[in-house]
Motif scaffolding. Structure first.
Motif, short mmCIF file in Angstrom:
data_model
loop_
_atom_site.label_atom_id
_atom_site.label_comp_id
_atom_site.label_asym_id
_atom_site.label_seq_id
_atom_site.Cartn_x
_atom_site.Cartn_y
_atom_site.Cartn_z
N LYS A 183 6.10 2.75 -28.57
CA LYS A 183 7.12 1.73 -28.31
C LYS A 183 7.00 1.09 -26.73
O LYS A 183 6.45 2.10 -25.77
CB LYS A 183 8.44 2.46 -28.04
N SER A 185 7.76 -0.82 -23.25
CA SER A 185 8.93 -1.24 -22.59
C SER A 185 8.17 -1.81 -21.28
O SER A 185 7.23 -1.69 -20.94
CB SER A 185 9.66 0.01 -22.23
N SER A 248 13.35 -2.02 -23.12
CA SER A 248 12.18 -1.90 -24.37
C SER A 248 11.90 -3.48 -24.90
O SER A 248 12.61 -4.19 -24.78
CB SER A 248 12.73 -0.85 -25.36
N GLU A 249 10.84 -3.46 -25.66
CA GLU A 249 10.30 -4.77 -26.39
C GLU A 249 11.72 -5.22 -27.29
O GLU A 249 11.91 -6.36 -27.19
CB GLU A 249 9.19 -4.56 -27.08
N SER A 250 12.29 -4.37 -27.94
CA SER A 250 13.26 -4.62 -28.70
C SER A 250 14.62 -5.14 -28.10
O SER A 250 15.32 -5.88 -28.73
CB SER A 250 13.51 -3.24 -29.63
N ASP A 251 14.49 -4.93 -26.88
CA ASP A 251 15.97 -5.35 -26.09
C ASP A 251 15.68 -6.49 -25.48
O ASP A 251 16.19 -6.95 -24.53
CB ASP A 251 16.27 -4.26 -25.38
#
Lengths: 541, 170
Positions: A183, A185, A248-251
Motif C-alpha cells: 500500500k 502513501s 494513501s494513494e487511494s485517498d
C-alpha cells in the motif's frame, strides 16, 4: 495508587496548560474591521522530480478564483522561484528574500491591480470591482446619504491594494512510503512564507504619477514610464506557517496531501495575520447571526470569538472576550452588498450571553478534543479519548467522530494475589482501540453537552514475557472485537478545557482463540461484558 | 489599635461622600447636551449633513436617542467640524446664549420624540456595533451614523422665530 497518582499528575499538567493560556489576556484592542485581502501563490522550486506535479496542483487549486473565495487572486508573471536546496532541508527566510526573482514581484502585483499594459496604459477596472465587492451594508447605507452617492463605493478598492500578499509555497519532506502489503502513501509538508506588499504613500503617488492615458503625448508617456521603471516596491515578511499530512494513494496520494497540508498551513496563518482574521458584528440573537458567509470563507464549525468593547473613565478602550461561537448555517453572500446581505447563523459554545453589536473575530481551531480519562467497571484502564467535531447545527446538535485508545496493566504481584502467577509471566497488559460516532445534544445550557455514542474496536491481551507473544499466531487469534453503546457528557470548566465522562455498556463481540484462552485464564481480572464509567479532562485544540 | 479604628471609621463614613461626588459627575456626564463627539463623515445629499455622532445612555436605546438629539443640537448650536472629505459647517444659531434665551422652546424641541426627531435619520446598519458600542460605567456610549435635514431644520427655526432668515441681513 501509583496509577492514580500518574493520572492526577497528567490532569494537573492539563489544568496548568489551560491556566497558562488563560493568562494570555487580551492586551491589545481587537480590531472590529475586516477588509478583503488578495494573494499570489509563488511556488518554491527545489529542482527535483516533484516540482512539475506540485506546480500543477497549485495552478489547479490555489490560483483558482472559483475555489478561493476568501481572497482575491493577483495573477503575476513570477509564479515560481528557484531555490536549489534538497527537499528534506528547511528553507531560511533569507533564501527567499534574497532571491533575484522575488525583486520584481511587488511591481508585478501593482501591474495586475491597475491592469498595466506593455505600453504603460492602466485602468481601474480590477480596483473598482474589488472595491465594490468589499463593501458592507453599512458602507452602502452611508453612500446612499452622501452626495458622492453609490458610484463612489468602488473607490474603496484603492486601499485594498495595500492588503496584497505573496505566499511563497514550499513543500519539504515529500516522501513516498510502501508498506508490507504494497500500500502506497505520500507525505508532504507545506511551508508557507507570507510577505506583504510594501504599499506606501510614496508608492501610491508613483503609481498615480505613472498612469499613462491614451491621449498622453510621447514625451509625457516616456516621463511616466521612467517614474514606473524607477519605482521600488518591496515585500515585507509577515508570518510563516507549516503543516504536514500523509495520504494513501487511494485517498488521492500526493495531490491530496499537498492540498490538505497547504490548506492547513493557511488555517494556522489565519490566526497569525490579523488582517486575514474575519471580523463582523452580531446582527441578531436567537439564533446568533452575522453578515458574513462564503465570501469570507466561513464554513460549518469555523470558530469565532465574541468581544464587546468597554471604555474606562480615562477613555481607554478595551476589548472584552465574551465567549466562543461556531458557524452553523453558512450564507452564500458572494454578491455586491446592497443593504440586504444574507446572514450566517452561529451557535455559542462557551462564555456568557452575547448581545447584538458584539464583534465576532475569527479564531481558528481544529475542533479536535483530546482527553485523558480513567475507566472503571468493564474494560477498565486509562484512556486517550479523541473527538473531532464534524458538523454543528444552529440548535447545537453536533456530530462527532470518536477515537479511544485504552491501556491497562495487571502487575505480577496482582496476578500472584489471584493465584495466576506463572514462571513465564511478569504481568499482563490490555490494549484497546476503538472508533465511533456520537451526536452531541445541548438540551439545557451550552456549557453542558450530552452525547449518545457507539464505538467498535479491538482489544488485545498481552502476557508479558510469554513466548506466544512473538510467535506466528495471527492477529485475529490474539484479539477480540468489541462494541460499546453509551452516553457521554462534556462540560466546560474553562473553555477550551472540559470535564467529560461517560457511561456505556461494552461487550466482546468476537474473541480470537488465544485471546479467549488468556481471558478465561485471567478469570475475574479479564475482560467482561458490562457497564463501564469514564471520567477525565479534555482540551479542545 | 484605637487610631486604626478611628481611621477605619473615617474611611467608611467618607466613602459615600467620595462616591456620591463621582456619581454626580457621571450623571452630569450622561445628561450634558454639550459633552459629545461628532464628526462629519461625508458631504451629505442636497440640504443634509451626514455625521457620525456619539451619545450616552443607561441602555443602548437611550444612548441612540441621545446621539440623535446630539446631532441636531450640534447643527443648531455647535456647528459641524470639517473632515478630510467635507468642509466645516457653522451653527444655525450663532448666538451663544440662544438656548438659554429660548429655554422653553428648546426644552420642548429636544424632549424625547419631540420635534427634533423630524430632522434626523439614523443610517446605522442595525444596532451600533463593535467599537461604536462601548460599555461604560453605568451605561453605554454609542456612535451612530446620522443624516440631519439641515436646511429643513434651519427653515423650522426661522419659521418659529428662533433664528433670523439668511435673507434678513440683506
Amino acid at each position: 495508587m501509583r496509577k492514580h497518582l500518574l493520572l492526577a499528575v497528567v490532569l494537573f499538567l492539563l489544568c496548568s496548560l489551560n491556566n497558562i493560556i488563560a493568562q494570555e489576556k487580551v492586551s491589545e484592542v481587537v480590531s472590529d474591521e475586516y477588509n478583503r485581502s488578495s494573494i499570489s501563490v509563488v511556488y518554491v522550486s527545489r529542482g527535483d522530480v516533484y516540482d512539475s506535479q506540485l506546480k500543477e496542483y497549485i495552478k489547479k487549486n490555489f490560483m483558482n478564483s472559483d475555489k478561493v473565495t476568501k481572497f482575491d487572486i493577483n495573477f503575476i508573471k513570477t509564479n515560481e522561484i528557484n531555490v536549489n536546496v534538497p527537499r528534506n532541508t528547511q528553507l531560511t527566510l533569507n533564501q527567499i528574500s534574497s532571491n533575484t526573482e522575488v525583486q520584481s514581484i511587488g511591481k508585478e502585483i501593482l501591474s495586475y491591480w491597475f491592469n498595466r499594459k506593455d505600453n504603460g496604459e492602466m485602468d481601474a477596472t480590477i480596483v473598482e470591482k474589488r472595491g465594490r465587492y468589499n463593501v458592507t451594508d453599512q458602507d452602502y447605507f452611508n453612500a446612499q446619504v452622501a452626495k458622492v452617492g453609490l458610484s463612489a463605493l468602488k473607490d474603496g478598492g484603492y486601499k485594498l491594494v495595500g492588503n496584497s500578499y505573496v505566499l511563497f509555497l514550499d513543500y519539504s519532506n515529500v516522501e513516498k512510503k510502501v508498506d508490507d502489503k504494497g500500500k502506497v502513501s505520500w507525505t508532504s509538508q507545506a511551508n508557507v512564507y507570507v510577505y506583504k506588499l510594501n504599499y506606501t504613500d510614496e508608492v501610491y503617488n508613483s503609481v498615480m504619477n505613472s498612469w499613462i492615458y491614451a491621449e498622453d503625448t510621447d514625451a509625457v508617456k516616456q516621463q511616466k514610464n521612467d517614474i514606473w521603471n524607477n519605482m521600488n516596491v518591496g515585500l515585507n515578511f509577515v508570518a510563516s506557517g507549516d503543516y504536514s499530512t500523509s495520504k494513501s494513494e487511494s485517498d488521492g496520494g500526493l495531490e491530496t496531501s499537498a492540498i490538505e497540508s497547504y490548506q492547513s498551513a493557511i488555517h494556522v496563518l489565519e490566526n497569525k495575520i490579523d488582517t486575514w482574521s474575519v471580523a463582523s458584528a452580531i446582527t441578531h440573537v436567537k439564533p446568533l447571526r452575522a453578515k458574513i458567509g462564503k465570501k469570507e470563507g466561513v464554513k460549518n464549525t469555523t470558530r469565532y470569538r465574541a468581544y464587546i468593547y468597554t471604555e474606562d473613565e480615562n477613555g481607554k478602550l478595551k476589548s472584552v472576550p465574551k465567549g466562543y461561537v461556531r458557524a452553523t448555517k453558512v450564507a452564500d453572500n458572494r454578491v455586491n452588498a446592497s443593504g440586504k446581505t444574507p446572514e450566517s447563523e452561529f451557535y455559542q459554545i462557551s462564555g456568557f450571553g452575547i448581545s447584538e453589536g458584539a464583534i465576532l473575530k475569527q479564531k481558528n481551531d481544529w475542533a479536535l478534543g483530546g482527553g485523558l480519562s480513567y475507566r472503571m467497571g468493564s474494560f477498565d484502564g486509562y484512556y486517550l479519548n479523541l473527538d473531532k467535531l464534524v458538523s454543528i447545527k444552529t440548535n447545537g446538535i453536533s456530530q462527532y467522530a470518536l477515537v479511544n485508545i485504552g491501556f491497562n496493566i495487571i502487575s505480577e504481584s496482582k496476578l500472584k494475589d489471584n493465584n495466576l502467577y506463572t514462571s513465564t509471566s511478569s504481568g499482563v497488559n490490555f490494549i484497546n482501540a476503538s472508533i465511533g460516532y456520537g451526536i452531541g445534544i445541548r438540551p439545557f445550557i451550552r456549557y453542558f453537552e450530552f452525547m449518545p455514542f457507539v464505538l467498535v474496536g479491538i482489544d488485545g491481551i498481552n502476557v508479558n514475557g510469554e513466548e506466544d507473544d512473538s510467535d506466528d499466531s495471527s492477529f485475529s487469534e490474539k484479539t477480540a472485537y468489541t462494541g460499546s453503546l453509551g452516553l457521554k457528557f462534556n462540560m466546560n470548566i474553562a473553555y477550551p478545557l472540559q470535564l467529560f465522562g461517560s457511561v456505556d455498556y461494552s461487550a466482546l463481540l468476537f474473541q480470537g482463540d488465544i485471546y479467549k484462552l488468556r481471558n478465561e485464564t485471567l478469570d475475574d481480572l479479564g475482560r467482561k461484558n458490562g457497564v463501564g464509567f469514564n471520567i477525565g479532562l479534555k482540551y479542545i485544540f | 489599635m484605637n487610631r486604626f479604628l478611628s481611621f477605619l471609621l473615617v474611611l467608611i463614613f467618607s466613602a459615600p461622600i467620595v462616591f456620591s461626588q463621582s456619581r454626580k459627575e457621571r450623571k452630569a456626564l450622561f445628561e450634558s447636551m454639550q459633552n459629545f463627539e461628532i464628526t462629519t463623515v461625508k458631504v451629505g445629499t442636497e440640504g443634509t449633513k451626514f455625521v457620525k455622532v456619539w451619545g450616552y445612555g443607561k441602555k443602548v436605546d437611550d444612548a441612540i436617542v441621545q446621539a440623535k438629539k446630539n446631532a441636531v443640537y450640534a447643527c443648531i448650536f455647535r456647528g459641524l467640524p470639517a473632515s478630510s472629505t467635507a468642509n466645516a459647517t457653522p451653527a444655525i444659531c450663532r448666538d451663544a446664549n440662544a438656548y438659554k434665551a429660548n429655554q422653553d422652546y428648546f426644552d420642548n424641541f429636544f424632549q424625547t420624540a419631540g420635534p427634533y426627531i423630524d430632522f434626523v435619520n439614523m443610517t446605522t446598519d442595525g444596532v451600533p456595533s463593535g467599537q461604536d458600542r462601548l460599555k461604560v460605567k453605568k451605561g453605554y456610549k454609542v456612535a451612530i451614523y446620522v443624516q440631519v435635514m439641515f436646511d429643513n431644520l434651519r427653515k423650522k427655526l426661522e419659521a418659529d422665530g428662533i433664528v433670523k432668515g439668511l435673507s434678513s441681513g440683506f
